[in-house]
Design a protein around this motif. Sequence first.
Motif, PDB file in Angstrom:
ATOM      1  N   VAL A   1      34.506  67.746  48.478  1.00 36.38           N
ATOM      2  CA  VAL A   1      34.018  67.728  49.858  1.00 36.38           C
ATOM      3  C   VAL A   1      34.501  68.979  50.590  1.00 36.38           C
ATOM      4  O   VAL A   1      35.712  69.225  50.690  1.00 36.38           O
ATOM      5  N   ILE A   2      33.532  69.746  51.096  1.00 36.11           N
ATOM      6  CA  ILE A   2      33.831  70.956  51.869  1.00 36.11           C
ATOM      7  C   ILE A   2      33.297  70.753  53.278  1.00 36.11           C
ATOM      8  O   ILE A   2      32.123  70.452  53.471  1.00 36.11           O
ATOM      9  N   VAL A   3      34.172  70.933  54.255  1.00 38.67           N
ATOM     10  CA  VAL A   3      33.813  70.675  55.651  1.00 38.67           C
ATOM     11  C   VAL A   3      33.871  71.966  56.454  1.00 38.67           C
ATOM     12  O   VAL A   3      34.862  72.700  56.402  1.00 38.67           O
ATOM     13  N   GLU A   4      32.804  72.205  57.197  1.00 40.86           N
ATOM     14  CA  GLU A   4      32.772  73.298  58.164  1.00 40.86           C
ATOM     15  C   GLU A   4      33.122  72.707  59.520  1.00 40.86           C
ATOM     16  O   GLU A   4      32.412  71.837  60.025  1.00 40.86           O
ATOM     17  N   ALA A   5      34.219  73.149  60.108  1.00 40.26           N
ATOM     18  CA  ALA A   5      34.710  72.558  61.352  1.00 40.26           C
ATOM     19  C   ALA A   5      34.646  73.561  62.493  1.00 40.26           C
ATOM     20  O   ALA A   5      35.048  74.715  62.344  1.00 40.26           O
ATOM     21  N   GLU A   6      34.164  73.079  63.641  1.00 40.13           N
ATOM     22  CA  GLU A   6      34.117  73.947  64.817  1.00 40.13           C
ATOM     23  C   GLU A   6      35.518  74.249  65.335  1.00 40.13           C
ATOM     24  O   GLU A   6      35.801  75.361  65.785  1.00 40.13           O
ATOM     25  N   ASN A   7      36.387  73.262  65.304  1.00 39.33           N
ATOM     26  CA  ASN A   7      37.754  73.422  65.798  1.00 39.33           C
ATOM     27  C   ASN A   7      38.731  72.931  64.738  1.00 39.33           C
ATOM     28  O   ASN A   7      38.577  71.827  64.216  1.00 39.33           O
ATOM     29  N   ILE A   8      39.718  73.742  64.415  1.00 37.47           N
ATOM     30  CA  ILE A   8      40.750  73.362  63.455  1.00 37.47           C
ATOM     31  C   ILE A   8      42.090  73.334  64.178  1.00 37.47           C
ATOM     32  O   ILE A   8      42.489  74.329  64.810  1.00 37.47           O
ATOM     33  N   VAL A   9      42.756  72.185  64.113  1.00 37.55           N
ATOM     34  CA  VAL A   9      44.001  72.005  64.859  1.00 37.55           C
ATOM     35  C   VAL A   9      45.122  71.617  63.909  1.00 37.55           C
ATOM     36  O   VAL A   9      44.897  71.341  62.722  1.00 37.55           O
ATOM     37  N   GLU A  10      46.321  71.590  64.443  1.00 37.13           N
ATOM     38  CA  GLU A  10      47.484  71.222  63.643  1.00 37.13           C
ATOM     39  C   GLU A  10      47.484  69.714  63.363  1.00 37.13           C
ATOM     40  O   GLU A  10      46.927  68.912  64.120  1.00 37.13           O
ATOM     41  N   VAL A  11      48.148  69.344  62.264  1.00 37.02           N
ATOM     42  CA  VAL A  11      48.302  67.922  61.941  1.00 37.02           C
ATOM     43  C   VAL A  11      49.064  67.234  63.075  1.00 37.02           C
ATOM     44  O   VAL A  11      50.081  67.743  63.551  1.00 37.02           O
ATOM     45  N   GLY A  12      48.543  66.112  63.522  1.00 41.12           N
ATOM     46  CA  GLY A  12      49.154  65.382  64.612  1.00 41.12           C
ATOM     47  C   GLY A  12      48.466  65.573  65.940  1.00 41.12           C
ATOM     48  O   GLY A  12      48.702  64.813  66.885  1.00 41.12           O
ATOM     49  N   GLU A  13      47.591  66.580  66.037  1.00 40.19           N
ATOM     50  CA  GLU A  13      46.894  66.829  67.296  1.00 40.19           C
ATOM     51  C   GLU A  13      45.687  65.924  67.505  1.00 40.19           C
ATOM     52  O   GLU A  13      45.151  65.844  68.613  1.00 40.19           O
ATOM     53  N   ILE A  14      45.243  65.257  66.455  1.00 39.20           N
ATOM     54  CA  ILE A  14      44.150  64.298  66.595  1.00 39.20           C
ATOM     55  C   ILE A  14      44.746  62.900  66.639  1.00 39.20           C
ATOM     56  O   ILE A  14      45.488  62.501  65.735  1.00 39.20           O
ATOM     57  N   ASP A  15      44.447  62.155  67.691  1.00 37.94           N
ATOM     58  CA  ASP A  15      44.894  60.763  67.797  1.00 37.94           C
ATOM     59  C   ASP A  15      44.376  60.005  66.579  1.00 37.94           C
ATOM     60  O   ASP A  15      43.172  60.021  66.301  1.00 37.94           O
ATOM     61  N   PRO A  16      45.234  59.335  65.824  1.00 38.00           N
ATOM     62  CA  PRO A  16      44.783  58.607  64.631  1.00 38.00           C
ATOM     63  C   PRO A  16      43.647  57.633  64.919  1.00 38.00           C
ATOM     64  O   PRO A  16      42.797  57.398  64.062  1.00 38.00           O
ATOM     65  N   ASP A  17      43.605  57.069  66.131  1.00 39.15           N
ATOM     66  CA  ASP A  17      42.540  56.136  66.471  1.00 39.15           C
ATOM     67  C   ASP A  17      41.180  56.832  66.578  1.00 39.15           C
ATOM     68  O   ASP A  17      40.144  56.160  66.572  1.00 39.15           O
ATOM     69  N   LEU A  18      41.186  58.159  66.685  1.00 41.61           N
ATOM     70  CA  LEU A  18      39.932  58.900  66.840  1.00 41.61           C
ATOM     71  C   LEU A  18      39.421  59.490  65.525  1.00 41.61           C
ATOM     72  O   LEU A  18      38.329  60.041  65.476  1.00 41.61           O
ATOM     73  N   VAL A  19      40.230  59.380  64.475  1.00 47.60           N
ATOM     74  CA  VAL A  19      39.817  59.932  63.180  1.00 47.60           C
ATOM     75  C   VAL A  19      38.635  59.134  62.628  1.00 47.60           C
ATOM     76  O   VAL A  19      38.699  57.914  62.512  1.00 47.60           O
ATOM     77  N   MET A  20      37.567  59.836  62.291  1.00 50.84           N
ATOM     78  CA  MET A  20      36.356  59.189  61.773  1.00 50.84           C
ATOM     79  C   MET A  20      36.268  59.274  60.255  1.00 50.84           C
ATOM     80  O   MET A  20      35.684  58.407  59.616  1.00 50.84           O
ATOM     81  N   THR A  21      36.806  60.342  59.685  1.00 47.16           N
ATOM     82  CA  THR A  21      36.919  60.475  58.232  1.00 47.16           C
ATOM     83  C   THR A  21      38.348  60.901  57.905  1.00 47.16           C
ATOM     84  O   THR A  21      38.789  61.962  58.355  1.00 47.16           O
ATOM     85  N   PRO A  22      39.098  60.100  57.149  1.00 53.13           N
ATOM     86  CA  PRO A  22      40.474  60.461  56.808  1.00 53.13           C
ATOM     87  C   PRO A  22      40.535  61.685  55.891  1.00 53.13           C
ATOM     88  O   PRO A  22      39.640  61.910  55.070  1.00 53.13           O
ATOM     89  N   GLY A  23      41.588  62.436  56.032  1.00 52.32           N
ATOM     90  CA  GLY A  23      41.737  63.668  55.275  1.00 52.32           C
ATOM     91  C   GLY A  23      41.781  63.489  53.770  1.00 52.32           C
ATOM     92  O   GLY A  23      41.552  64.443  53.022  1.00 52.32           O
ATOM     93  N   ILE A  24      42.061  62.265  53.291  1.00 55.30           N
ATOM     94  CA  ILE A  24      42.126  62.050  51.848  1.00 55.30           C
ATOM     95  C   ILE A  24      40.783  62.332  51.181  1.00 55.30           C
ATOM     96  O   ILE A  24      40.719  62.636  49.986  1.00 55.30           O
ATOM     97  N   PHE A  25      39.686  62.244  51.953  1.00 55.87           N
ATOM     98  CA  PHE A  25      38.360  62.491  51.389  1.00 55.87           C
ATOM     99  C   PHE A  25      37.973  63.961  51.401  1.00 55.87           C
ATOM    100  O   PHE A  25      36.962  64.337  50.821  1.00 55.87           O
TER     101      PHE A  25
END
Length: 215
Positions: free
Chosen positions: A184-208
């Motif tokens: 899986v290769i993702v093109e992201a508009e914004n890349i932030v540090e780990v912890g900057e995204i509220d876990p409740d807002l994660v739509m696809t976990p990083g394990i994928f």
Amino acid sequence: MSKLINIQQALGNIRDGMTLMIGGFLAVGTPENLVDGLVGSNMNNFTVIGNDTSFPDKGIGKLVVNRQLQKVIVSHIGTNPETGRQMNAGELIVELVPQGSLAEKIRAGGAGLGGVLTPTGVGTIVEEGKQRLTIDGQDYLLERPLKADVALLKAYKADKAGNLVFRRTARNFNPIMAMAADLVIVEAENIVEVGEIDPDLVMTPGIFVDWIVQA
């Protein structure tokens, strides 16, 4: 190990003849920079799984126009006349799947299921070549799962571990495709540090997610 790579490194994971899932709905939520990278490469003979073939000048449509595809599995092609022309000329294999069934086939691939049962298409040309089952008096078609070698996805935001947030309708097929591909290769508009995204807002976990490219 960092998941951040550039476009050329991302393309290095793709080979001729692979099956690719490409997110998006009429190019909304499509990783245009990754698609442009494919267009600029010498690779071809891809099978592409997506909702549609977009428009001639956008998203998957660019790959159609550039004749890099040998087959598409989509829910419709009506917005790209070139797809229809190539199909009618025998230059491109087009497998049309009802949109809900397409989503469930991809979801089944990601969940490791043997398929899904749906009444959609019973008694129509959609049934050709498929197994019909009767359960409790209701007829269903067995729709087999779809998987891909590589998924090319678009996210609004990703942290460096690959946790993703999609923006509104640009979410579409991206989350289920993230589960149904070997890479899986993702093109992201914004890349932030780990912890900057509220876990409740994660739509696809990083394990994928294997790799992240800056949009």
